[in-house]
Scaffold this active site. Structure first.
Site, PDB file in Angstrom:
ATOM      1  CB  THR A 176      -0.894  -0.003   1.248  1.00 36.58           C
ATOM      2  OG1 THR A 176      -1.590  -1.238   1.262  1.00 36.58           O
ATOM      3  CG2 THR A 176      -1.860   1.159   1.240  1.00 36.58           C
ATOM      4  CG  LEU A 194      -3.545 -10.500   1.178  1.00 35.76           C
ATOM      5  CD1 LEU A 194      -3.044 -10.534   2.602  1.00 35.76           C
ATOM      6  CD2 LEU A 194      -2.791 -11.523   0.340  1.00 35.76           C
ATOM      7  NE  ARG A 195     -10.947 -10.727   4.444  1.00 33.42           N
ATOM      8  CZ  ARG A 195     -12.089 -11.425   4.418  1.00 33.42           C
ATOM      9  NH1 ARG A 195     -13.074 -11.122   5.225  1.00 33.42           N
ATOM     10  NH2 ARG A 195     -12.247 -12.441   3.581  1.00 33.42           N
ATOM     11  CG  PHE A 239     -15.268  -4.290   7.780  1.00 34.39           C
ATOM     12  CD1 PHE A 239     -15.317  -5.499   7.122  1.00 34.39           C
ATOM     13  CD2 PHE A 239     -14.045  -3.852   8.267  1.00 34.39           C
ATOM     14  CE1 PHE A 239     -14.180  -6.273   6.950  1.00 34.39           C
ATOM     15  CE2 PHE A 239     -12.902  -4.616   8.098  1.00 34.39           C
ATOM     16  CZ  PHE A 239     -12.974  -5.816   7.435  1.00 34.39           C
ATOM     17  CG  LEU A 240     -22.466  -1.697  10.375  1.00 34.04           C
ATOM     18  CD1 LEU A 240     -21.619  -0.519   9.950  1.00 34.04           C
ATOM     19  CD2 LEU A 240     -23.668  -1.827   9.450  1.00 34.04           C
ATOM     20  CB  ALA A 294     -20.077  -1.831  18.107  1.00 33.06           C
ATOM     21  N   GLY A 311      -7.329  -2.357  14.535  1.00 33.90           N
ATOM     22  CA  GLY A 311      -5.887  -2.329  14.808  1.00 33.90           C
ATOM     23  C   GLY A 311      -5.181  -2.953  13.625  1.00 33.90           C
ATOM     24  CB  CYS A 354      -3.709  -2.661   6.928  1.00 33.94           C
ATOM     25  SG  CYS A 354      -2.637  -4.035   6.528  1.00 33.94           S
ATOM     26  NE  ARG A 373       2.604  -5.934  12.011  1.00 31.13           N
ATOM     27  CZ  ARG A 373       2.846  -6.116  10.711  1.00 31.13           C
ATOM     28  NH1 ARG A 373       3.847  -5.486  10.139  1.00 31.13           N
ATOM     29  NH2 ARG A 373       2.109  -6.934  10.000  1.00 31.13           N
TER      30      ARG A 373
HETATM   31  C1  UGA Z   1      -7.256  -4.957   6.027  1.00 26.08           C
HETATM   32  C2  UGA Z   1      -8.258  -5.012   4.863  1.00 26.08           C
HETATM   33  O1  UGA Z   1      -9.466  -5.650   5.274  1.00 26.08           O
HETATM   34  C3  UGA Z   1      -7.668  -5.758   3.664  1.00 26.08           C
HETATM   35  O2  UGA Z   1      -8.573  -5.707   2.571  1.00 26.08           O
HETATM   36  C4  UGA Z   1      -6.334  -5.102   3.276  1.00 26.08           C
HETATM   37  O3  UGA Z   1      -5.715  -5.805   2.216  1.00 26.08           O
HETATM   38  C5  UGA Z   1      -5.395  -5.083   4.476  1.00 26.08           C
HETATM   39  O4  UGA Z   1      -6.037  -4.376   5.566  1.00 26.08           O
HETATM   40  C6  UGA Z   1      -4.132  -4.399   4.059  1.00 26.08           C
HETATM   41  O5  UGA Z   1      -4.188  -3.214   3.722  1.00 26.08           O
HETATM   42  O6  UGA Z   1      -3.081  -5.059   3.945  1.00 26.08           O
HETATM   43  P1  UGA Z   1      -6.487  -6.671   7.963  1.00 26.08           P
HETATM   44  O7  UGA Z   1      -5.719  -5.528   8.522  1.00 26.08           O
HETATM   45  O8  UGA Z   1      -5.841  -7.996   7.805  1.00 26.08           O
HETATM   46  O9  UGA Z   1      -7.033  -6.298   6.467  1.00 26.08           O
HETATM   47  O10 UGA Z   1      -7.726  -6.865   8.904  1.00 26.08           O
HETATM   48  P2  UGA Z   1      -9.315  -6.718   8.840  1.00 26.08           P
HETATM   49  O11 UGA Z   1      -9.916  -8.060   8.835  1.00 26.08           O
HETATM   50  O12 UGA Z   1      -9.723  -5.794   7.789  1.00 26.08           O
HETATM   51  O13 UGA Z   1      -9.581  -6.056  10.270  1.00 26.08           O
HETATM   52  C7  UGA Z   1      -9.002  -4.793  10.615  1.00 26.08           C
HETATM   53  C8  UGA Z   1      -9.389  -4.389  12.001  1.00 26.08           C
HETATM   54  O14 UGA Z   1     -10.750  -3.970  12.029  1.00 26.08           O
HETATM   55  C9  UGA Z   1      -9.270  -5.473  13.064  1.00 26.08           C
HETATM   56  O15 UGA Z   1      -8.676  -4.904  14.201  1.00 26.08           O
HETATM   57  C10 UGA Z   1     -10.703  -5.870  13.354  1.00 26.08           C
HETATM   58  O16 UGA Z   1     -10.874  -6.336  14.663  1.00 26.08           O
HETATM   59  C11 UGA Z   1     -11.418  -4.551  13.141  1.00 26.08           C
HETATM   60  N1  UGA Z   1     -12.845  -4.700  12.809  1.00 26.08           N
HETATM   61  C12 UGA Z   1     -13.230  -5.287  11.651  1.00 26.08           C
HETATM   62  C13 UGA Z   1     -13.802  -4.193  13.677  1.00 26.08           C
HETATM   63  O17 UGA Z   1     -13.473  -3.634  14.742  1.00 26.08           O
HETATM   64  N2  UGA Z   1     -15.123  -4.288  13.345  1.00 26.08           N
HETATM   65  C14 UGA Z   1     -15.534  -4.883  12.195  1.00 26.08           C
HETATM   66  O18 UGA Z   1     -16.749  -4.939  11.943  1.00 26.08           O
HETATM   67  C15 UGA Z   1     -14.566  -5.391  11.328  1.00 26.08           C
END
Ligand code: UGA
Length: 447
Positions: free
Chosen positions: A136, A168-169, A264-265, A267, A272, A275, A342
């Site tokens: 990114t 990707l996640r 992603f809704l 609460a 964290g 990314c 992280r």
């Molecule tokens: C995120 C993006 O989802 C990916 O599409 C992207 O490729 C990646 O960043 C990146 O830029 O490399 P990631 O950081 O692995 O992926 O994690 P997510 O699954 O997106 O979750 C991010 C954070 O949001 C986590 O801390 C999770 O607990 C939090 N979250 C997620 C919430 O608090 N509420 C939600 O409803 C969803």
């Protein structure tokens, strides 16, 4: 989670010599997956220890389903690891840059590693190369990569720069690579577009072909929008707490509206990981630098930071004085199915408790080693091998990451072990009525 043989055989895929620079979460997954697609892949990293480990198919981090894929590629011989960037570039036609772009104090991304790769490409430009940004990066980085290669190269060999952001996640990386919602290709030439289409020919997904600036921006805009959804519902959760409403029902009903969507809704303690926090800040920084003060992004970050503080305050309201209280924390990684710590909410929350004199008793199914590195300087934090040993004699049990293992916890057993039956659920993992039935006091987020 691999592409079925049927899918691969159907297409006569053209094999490319691919170099992936960076064996982090994005790079290593991409390298293993490109090898699985049939390409000849060399994954390069300047950390020699990491490379030696990888040569033995040992992974530097936890990611479900990655290890068998790496082993398979290494055994088949089309996935190799090297500490030499020069060799990796020389023998490849397509070079994916997947190095780190860590945040600096002012929020901007540190692009030193990207520049290093561009300079190495210039030095080793022995045949046509397609240089692809996979990390990114701020919009207009591709332009800088191109200028750097032009500045330092010693010949006129043709090359293309392109942007192919990765979505990707962590924890679902292999699935996301093979079954993406879309593949974004930011290109400047028909040749680059053709190579991409061949590289990804086995993957069924909509292709969005754009210019490089647009592709770069799509990534920052996507991550920031997802972060905005999380902060929005967390803001709503605060209003729910004050009004006596239930955020879970609010988000359920909102999410059923197709225009909003339910993903992603949830609460909780906020986002964290490596990314979202860095990308929201970097997008804020680059927008301002370009001349637009994107105030919404500041609010997204502010709400996210506040969730962590508010959670500790809510616990304090119950326990009154935190000094010398024994607090158990179950779940430390920034989300389930990863050992990544992280920018995890757990770090700020534990530090806040420690600052107020509490003693911490912690457990995570995968992130214990990472957590020990972060908290090595405190003698007020004890690490346990399982959740039940961690909660013994505690005044409060906090759930900070929604691991499946923790969702299945035996409340009867916990009740017998704790000093005071009080559960603080930072991820709304449990049904409040159920937990209260076991005789616990219970607090969660926005309900
Ligand atoms: C995120 C993006 O989802 C990916 O599409 C992207 O490729 C990646 O960043 C990146 O830029 O490399 P990631 O950081 O692995 O992926 O994690 P997510 O699954 O997106 O979750 C991010 C954070 O949001 C986590 O801390 C999770 O607990 C939090 N979250 C997620 C919430 O608090 N509420 C939600 O409803 C969803």
């Amino acid at each position: 989670m691999v592409l079925s043989k049927k899918t691969k055989k159907k297409k006569n895929i053209k094999k490319y010599n691919v170099c992936v620079v960076g064996a982090g979460h994005v790079g290593l997954v991409a390298a293993a997956c490109f090898a699985e697609l049939g390409h000849e892949v060399v994954c390069v990293d300047n950390d020699k220890n990491k490379i030696n480990f990888l040569k033995k198919s040992k992974l530097p981090f936890y990611e479900p389903e990655l290890e068998p894929l790496v082993k398979k590629g290494v055994k088949k011989g089309n996935l190799n690891f090297s500490a030499s960037l020069d060799i990796g570039i020389k023998k490849s036609e397509v070079i994916f840059i997947a190095v780190g772009t860590p945040p600096q104090d002012d929020g901007s991304a540190d692009l030193t590693s990207i520049e290093n790769v561009a300079r190495a490409v210039a030095k080793n430009l022995n045949s046509y190369k397609l240089i692809v940004e996979k990390s990114t990066v701020p919009v207009q980085t591709g332009k800088k990569v191109k200028e750097t290669i032009q500045r330092y190269r010693k010949n006129d060999v043709e090359f293309d720069v392109a942007s192919n952001p990765e979505f990707l996640r962590e924890g679902k990386a292999i699935y996301d690579f093979f079954y993406p919602d879309r593949i974004v290709l930011g290109v400047e030439s028909k040749k680059a577009e053709k190579i991409f289409k061949e590289i990804y020919s086995s993957i069924k997904a909509p292709l969005v072909v754009t210019d490089i600036y647009t592709a770069e921006l799509i990534k920052h805009a996507s991550n920031s929008f997802l972060a905005a959804k999380i902060s929005f519902i967390n803001g709503v959760s605060r209003v729910c707490e004050l009004a006596g409403a239930d955020v879970e029902k609010v988000s359920l009903a909102m999410g059923l509206d197709k225009r909003i969507g339910k993903e992603f809704l949830n609460a909780g303690l906020g986002y964290g990981g490596f990314c979202f926090p860095k990308d929201v800040e970097a997008f804020m920084y680059i927008s301002k630098k370009l001349g637009y003060d994107f105030g919404l992004l500041k609010e997204i970050k502010k709400i996210n930071d506040c969730q962590r503080v508010h959670f500790v305050e809510k616990i304090k309201e119950h326990l009154w004085v935190l000094k010398n209280k024994k607090i158990a924390v179950l779940g430390l990684s920034f989300k389930p199915d990863t050992d990544d710590m992280r920018f995890a909410p757990s770090e700020d929350i534990i530090n806040n408790f420690l600052k107020q004199g509490a003693e911490m008793f912690v457990y995570d199914p995968q992130a214990m080693n990472e957590a020990k590195k972060i908290f090595s300087s405190s003698n007020k934090i004890k690490f346990f091998k399982d959740a039940y040993s961690a909660v013994k004699n505690c005044d409060c049990v906090c759930f900070l990451t929604e691991w499946d293992e923790l969702k299945k916890i035996d409340f009867k057993k916990i009740k017998k072990l704790v000093n005071y039956p009080f559960i603080a659920d930072g991820r709304n993992m449990f049904d409040p009525a159920q937990v209260k039935k076991y005789g616990f006091e219970y607090i969660s987020i926005g309900r």
